[in-house]
Design a protein around this motif. Sequence first.
Motif, mmCIF file in Angstrom:
data_model
loop_
_atom_site.group_PDB
_atom_site.id
_atom_site.type_symbol
_atom_site.label_atom_id
_atom_site.label_comp_id
_atom_site.label_asym_id
_atom_site.label_seq_id
_atom_site.Cartn_x
_atom_site.Cartn_y
_atom_site.Cartn_z
ATOM 1 N N THR A 156 5.921 19.431 20.613
ATOM 2 C CA THR A 156 6.378 19.345 19.231
ATOM 3 C C THR A 156 5.427 18.522 18.339
ATOM 4 O O THR A 156 5.719 18.309 17.170
ATOM 5 N N VAL A 157 4.309 18.092 18.920
ATOM 6 C CA VAL A 157 3.271 17.318 18.226
ATOM 7 C C VAL A 157 3.772 15.918 17.854
ATOM 8 O O VAL A 157 3.228 14.933 18.305
ATOM 9 N N ASN A 158 4.741 15.814 16.999
ATOM 10 C CA ASN A 158 5.442 14.548 16.757
ATOM 11 C C ASN A 158 6.829 14.888 16.188
ATOM 12 O O ASN A 158 7.031 15.982 15.671
ATOM 13 N N THR A 159 7.762 13.947 16.316
ATOM 14 C CA THR A 159 9.101 14.147 15.743
ATOM 15 C C THR A 159 8.980 13.954 14.233
ATOM 16 O O THR A 159 8.278 13.053 13.776
ATOM 17 N N SER A 160 9.654 14.775 13.463
ATOM 18 C CA SER A 160 9.550 14.722 12.005
ATOM 19 C C SER A 160 9.676 13.298 11.485
ATOM 20 O O SER A 160 10.728 12.669 11.645
ATOM 21 N N PRO A 161 8.620 12.772 10.857
ATOM 22 C CA PRO A 161 8.719 11.419 10.294
ATOM 23 C C PRO A 161 9.829 11.334 9.245
ATOM 24 O O PRO A 161 10.466 10.291 9.101
ATOM 25 N N LEU A 162 10.058 12.431 8.534
ATOM 26 C CA LEU A 162 11.119 12.451 7.527
ATOM 27 C C LEU A 162 12.480 12.238 8.202
ATOM 28 O O LEU A 162 13.286 11.421 7.762
ATOM 29 N N ALA A 163 12.715 12.937 9.288
ATOM 30 C CA ALA A 163 13.965 12.780 10.030
ATOM 31 C C ALA A 163 14.066 11.372 10.610
ATOM 32 O O ALA A 163 15.134 10.761 10.595
ATOM 33 N N GLN A 164 12.951 10.844 11.109
ATOM 34 C CA GLN A 164 12.956 9.482 11.642
ATOM 35 C C GLN A 164 13.292 8.474 10.539
ATOM 36 O O GLN A 164 13.966 7.482 10.772
ATOM 37 N N ALA A 165 12.797 8.759 9.325
ATOM 38 C CA ALA A 165 13.045 7.846 8.205
ATOM 39 C C ALA A 165 14.537 7.785 7.872
ATOM 40 O O ALA A 165 15.054 6.724 7.504
ATOM 41 N N ALA A 166 15.237 8.914 8.001
ATOM 42 C CA ALA A 166 16.676 8.915 7.726
ATOM 43 C C ALA A 166 17.397 7.987 8.700
ATOM 44 O O ALA A 166 18.336 7.288 8.328
ATOM 45 N N ILE A 167 16.969 7.969 9.950
ATOM 46 C CA ILE A 167 17.571 7.083 10.951
ATOM 47 C C ILE A 167 17.073 5.652 10.743
ATOM 48 O O ILE A 167 17.855 4.697 10.782
ATOM 49 N N ASP A 169 0.834 -1.205 0.000
ATOM 50 C CA ASP A 169 0.000 0.000 0.000
ATOM 51 C C ASP A 169 0.873 1.261 0.000
ATOM 52 O O ASP A 169 1.275 1.759 1.050
ATOM 53 N N GLN A 170 1.162 1.776 -1.202
ATOM 54 C CA GLN A 170 2.021 2.960 -1.355
ATOM 55 C C GLN A 170 1.430 4.186 -0.668
ATOM 56 O O GLN A 170 2.141 4.975 -0.055
ATOM 57 N N ALA A 171 0.110 4.337 -0.794
ATOM 58 C CA ALA A 171 -0.541 5.516 -0.217
ATOM 59 C C ALA A 171 -0.363 5.541 1.292
ATOM 60 O O ALA A 171 -0.081 6.581 1.887
ATOM 61 N N ARG A 172 -0.499 4.372 1.904
ATOM 62 C CA ARG A 172 -0.364 4.321 3.358
ATOM 63 C C ARG A 172 1.088 4.563 3.778
ATOM 64 O O ARG A 172 1.358 5.209 4.786
ATOM 65 N N ALA A 173 2.024 4.058 2.966
ATOM 66 C CA ALA A 173 3.449 4.296 3.247
ATOM 67 C C ALA A 173 3.770 5.789 3.143
ATOM 68 O O ALA A 173 4.477 6.344 3.975
ATOM 69 N N ASN A 174 3.238 6.433 2.104
ATOM 70 C CA ASN A 174 3.447 7.881 1.955
ATOM 71 C C ASN A 174 2.875 8.639 3.140
ATOM 72 O O ASN A 174 3.491 9.566 3.658
ATOM 73 N N GLN A 175 1.694 8.232 3.554
ATOM 74 C CA GLN A 175 1.039 8.884 4.683
ATOM 75 C C GLN A 175 1.921 8.789 5.931
ATOM 76 O O GLN A 175 2.154 9.769 6.625
ATOM 77 N N GLN A 176 2.454 7.624 6.194
ATOM 78 C CA GLN A 176 3.276 7.417 7.385
ATOM 79 C C GLN A 176 4.532 8.281 7.359
ATOM 80 O O GLN A 176 4.959 8.805 8.370
ATOM 81 N N LEU A 177 5.094 8.451 6.184
ATOM 82 C CA LEU A 177 6.380 9.136 6.028
ATOM 83 C C LEU A 177 6.239 10.650 5.886
ATOM 84 O O LEU A 177 7.103 11.399 6.317
ATOM 85 N N LEU A 178 5.142 11.103 5.290
ATOM 86 C CA LEU A 178 5.055 12.504 4.881
ATOM 87 C C LEU A 178 3.956 13.317 5.572
ATOM 88 O O LEU A 178 3.886 14.530 5.397
ATOM 89 N N GLN A 179 3.131 12.650 6.368
ATOM 90 C CA GLN A 179 1.986 13.330 7.006
ATOM 91 C C GLN A 179 2.292 13.531 8.502
ATOM 92 O O GLN A 179 3.307 13.060 9.011
ATOM 93 N N TYR A 180 1.424 14.274 9.201
ATOM 94 C CA TYR A 180 1.501 14.318 10.664
ATOM 95 C C TYR A 180 1.458 12.874 11.168
ATOM 96 O O TYR A 180 0.727 12.055 10.610
ATOM 97 N N GLY A 181 2.195 12.568 12.196
ATOM 98 C CA GLY A 181 2.347 11.177 12.584
ATOM 99 C C GLY A 181 2.070 10.833 14.027
ATOM 100 O O GLY A 181 1.669 11.670 14.832
#
Lengths: 442, 442
Positions: free
Chosen positions: A307-318, A81-93
Motif C-alpha cells: 500500500t506504499v504508505n497509509t493515507s496521511p490524511l486518514a492518519q491525521a483524522a486519528i 514551517d507550513q510548507a513542511r507541514a503540508n508536505q507531511q499531511l498531503l504528500q506521499y509519506g
Amino acid sequence: MTGVAESATGSATELRQAELHASLGHPLAESMDFLNGVALRYPGAISFAAGRPTERFLDLDDVHRHLDLFHRHLVESYGGDQARANQQLLQYGRTKGIIHDLVARNLAADEDIHVDPESIVVTVGCQEALFLCLRALRRTPDDVLLAVRPCYVGALGAAQLADMAVLPVAASGSGIDFADLEARLAAASAAGQRVRAFYLVADFANPTGTSLDTAARTRLLELAARHDFLLLEDNPYGLFPADDAPRPPTLKSLDRDHRVVYLGSYGKTGLPGARVGFAVADQPVRTPDGRAELLADQLGRLKSMLTVNTSPLAQAAIGGKLLANGFSLRAANDREREVYRGNLRRTLAGLTERFPPGGGHGVSWNTPGGGFFLVLRVPFATDDALLELSARSFRVLWTPMHHFYGDGVPVAELRLSVSNLTHEEIDTGLDRLAAFIQSQTP
Amino acid sequence: MTGVAESATGSATELRQAELHASLGHPLAESMDFLNGVALRYPGAISFAAGRPTERFLDLDDVHRHLDLFHRHLVESYGGDQARANQQLLQYGRTKGIIHDLVARNLAADEDIHVDPESIVVTVGCQEALFLCLRALRRTPDDVLLAVRPCYVGALGAAQLADMAVLPVAASGSGIDFADLEARLAAASAAGQRVRAFYLVADFANPTGTSLDTAARTRLLELAARHDFLLLEDNPYGLFPADDAPRPPTLKSLDRDHRVVYLGSYGKTGLPGARVGFAVADQPVRTPDGRAELLADQLGRLKSMLTVNTSPLAQAAIGGKLLANGFSLRAANDREREVYRGNLRRTLAGLTERFPPGGGHGVSWNTPGGGFFLVLRVPFATDDALLELSARSFRVLWTPMHHFYGDGVPVAELRLSVSNLTHEEIDTGLDRLAAFIQSQTP
C-alpha cells in the motif's frame, strides 16, 4: 454483471475462478458473500448480525476539527514551517506512518504499553497489520498459524491470502483449552510444521465475547516462550468493558521477551471511516549479515510493496482526535461505551425474559464481560438456509456460528452482535428472534 | 533499534530474517532501503531521484472543501438523509468503494474509457490494485507475470508479495521488443509456465519515460488475445504530456475483449495524501457452479481480507475533487502539467548545454513525450557506491538503473526524475551532475 463478450478476434476473455487464487472458491469467501448478500436482500430485518460500531456520534465537523488540529501540531513541531507541514499531511509519506509517536503515547496512556515509536507500523486498519505479520512469518508451507476456533473470519481470510495454514485450537469457557493447545503443538512438531504465531483476541473476542484471565495470559506467554512462537494480540474492543471492574492487563503489557505483536485498531474507538490501525512489532530480527533490526522494519518493507504508505490524511483524522483527547481514548469513548453496555444489558435481560431459566426451551447464552458479541446456544443446527428463513419470515438477522469455524459444518450456535442497535430495535428484534427460535423447536 | 533482550525465562525472542518471507532478504528490498537511506543521509543534496509529484499546489483548505462537497453530494443523492450520508462517509463501507460511480465518469471524461461502475474496485493507491490482481492470478508457482525490463520497482515488489515469478521482456526505443516478447512466450510455454498477465505502463513509463505508439498497443492486444493473457495497464502519468500533440488511446479504450485491466491512480492527479487508486476489472469470470461474475468481484473478495475497504474519508477527498471539476482532472491539473513540462524542457536544454552534440563526452539521453522521468546513458556503470559518492562529494542524487532491473547488476544508465524540483534546483543540480559525471570520465 456481464456475461462472456464475443469479439472481433473471436477470442473473448473468460477467466475460470477455479484457475484463480484458491481463496476465491473457498467456503470462507462464500461465507462472506452470503452474509453480505442476505443483509442486502432483507433491509427491513433487524440485524443482530453486523458487528459495526455505533454511528450515532459520527460527525464530519469533528473530522474537520481534527484535521486542523493535527496540521497545527505539525506546523508547531516544524517550527512554523507550513510548507513542511503540508508536505507531511498531503504528500506521499513515511512508510511506517506519520502518527507513530502519537500512537505510542496513546498506548502508554490507555494500555500501559511502553514501546519505541520506531516499533510501530501504522496500517490500513488492523486487517493490513495482521496480513503483513502473516506474510512476513510465512516463508514455506510448513510455517503455520494457530488460532482459537471459532475465530474472527478476517484472521482466517488474511492467512489464506498469505497461503498460510491455520491450525485450530479448541475454545473453552475461559477462552483457550490449554490441553488442546499443547496437543496441537505436539502434533505440529511431529508433522514437521513450524508454528510461527498464535492469533488471538484476549478481550471480548469475536465471535464468543470471551476474555482470557490474567493466569491464562501468563500461561500463554510461557508456552509461547517455551515453543518459540509469537503471540498476535488483536485488541479492537478492549475499551468497551460491560462494567468498571478491574481488567486484566494486555498480553503486550505483560510481555518481557518481545514475544507479543500487538495489533491495534482505531476502527471502533477512533473513526471507522479513516481505516487506520497499527502493529507494535518490537521483535528483534537478525539479518544474514549480522545487523540488528526490528520486525516493524520487515513489516514496513512488505507494506511499501502493498500500500506504499497509509493515507496521511486518514492518519491525521486519528492523530487529531488523539491530540484533542490528551492521547487517551477512554474518556473520548464514554458515550460509545455506555451505548454498548446498555445494549448488552438490554439484550441479556431480554433473553432472560423470553427464555427464562428452567423454561425447557433449550436456549442458553454466555454473559460477556464487554464488547459487541455474545453466543446463543439453540437446540438445532444453524445453517445458511435457516438464516435466510429467519430473515424472510421473521425479519431478524444473526450469524450462524459455522462461519467462524471456516469449514461450513453447521453447529447449534449463533452469534448476536449488539453494537449498532437502539433499545427499541433490541426489544423488537428479540421478539422476532424468539418467534423464529420457537418455530424451530416444536 | 533494539538488540536482543534477555528475559526472566531466559528465552528472549530473536527472529532470523532468513526464516521470514523471502522478499525480505532479496536485493529488491535492499534497493528500496538503500535509496531511501541515501536521501536521508544527504538532505543537502539536490535530488533527481525522488519521483514524488510536485507539492507546491497542495492545500489543506482544498481538502476541507472537497470533503464538504462530497458530503453534500451524498446528502442530495440520499434525498436529504444526513444520517445516511454520514454513515457512508464515516463508517465501515462498501468493499469495492463508494466513489466508483464518480471514477467511472472520470474515466469516460478523461480517457474515453466506458465501463460499468460495478467493474471498478477503489483501492489504497494503485499499488494495492496491482497486488490484488497478482494475488488473484497466481494460483500455482507456474502462474507467471511478464513485464518490460527495466520496470517500476513497485510492480516487482508486488509480484514478490504474491510469490509470483516475473519474466522480463526486453525494452526497445519504442517500448517493447516484440521479438523478445514472442521468444519469452514460447519459452514459458515450453517450460510449462502459464503467462497470466503482462504488466506495463504505456504512457511515459517509469523509469524510461517511453510511450507505446498506437500500432504497438494494437499489436499487444492481439498477442494477448492469441496467447490468452491479460494486460495490466498502469497509467499514473497519462495526464502529463510534454506537449499538446494528440496522444495514442489507452489500451483499455481500444479493448474489445475485456483483455485489459486498467490500473488507475489519484496519487499524482488527485491528492497524494489520500492514497486512492483503482482497478477496472471487467473480465468475465465463470464460477465452478456456472455463475457469471467479474474479476472485480474476485478482487473485492481478496481486498476484504486485506484492507476491508479503502478509507471512505480518503475516497471523499478524491470524490469531492472530481465533483468540483465536472469529473475531469485534465484542467484541474493544468498548473501541475506546466510544472512538469517546464521542468522537463529545462532539464533537456540543460543537459544539451552541458553535454553538447559531438562533444565526445559519451553522455546521451532520451526525450520522453511527457511524465516525470528520463534515462541518462553514461560511459561508466552506475552502482550504489557511486551514488553514495555523488551524494557525498557532489551533492546530487539520481537513481542507478540497476534498481529497475531488480538483479543488482550495475548498468551504464541512471534515471533522472524532474517532478519535484524548481528551475533553480534543476540548474544547480545539473551543474553538480555534470561535475560528477566528468569526475568519472577522465
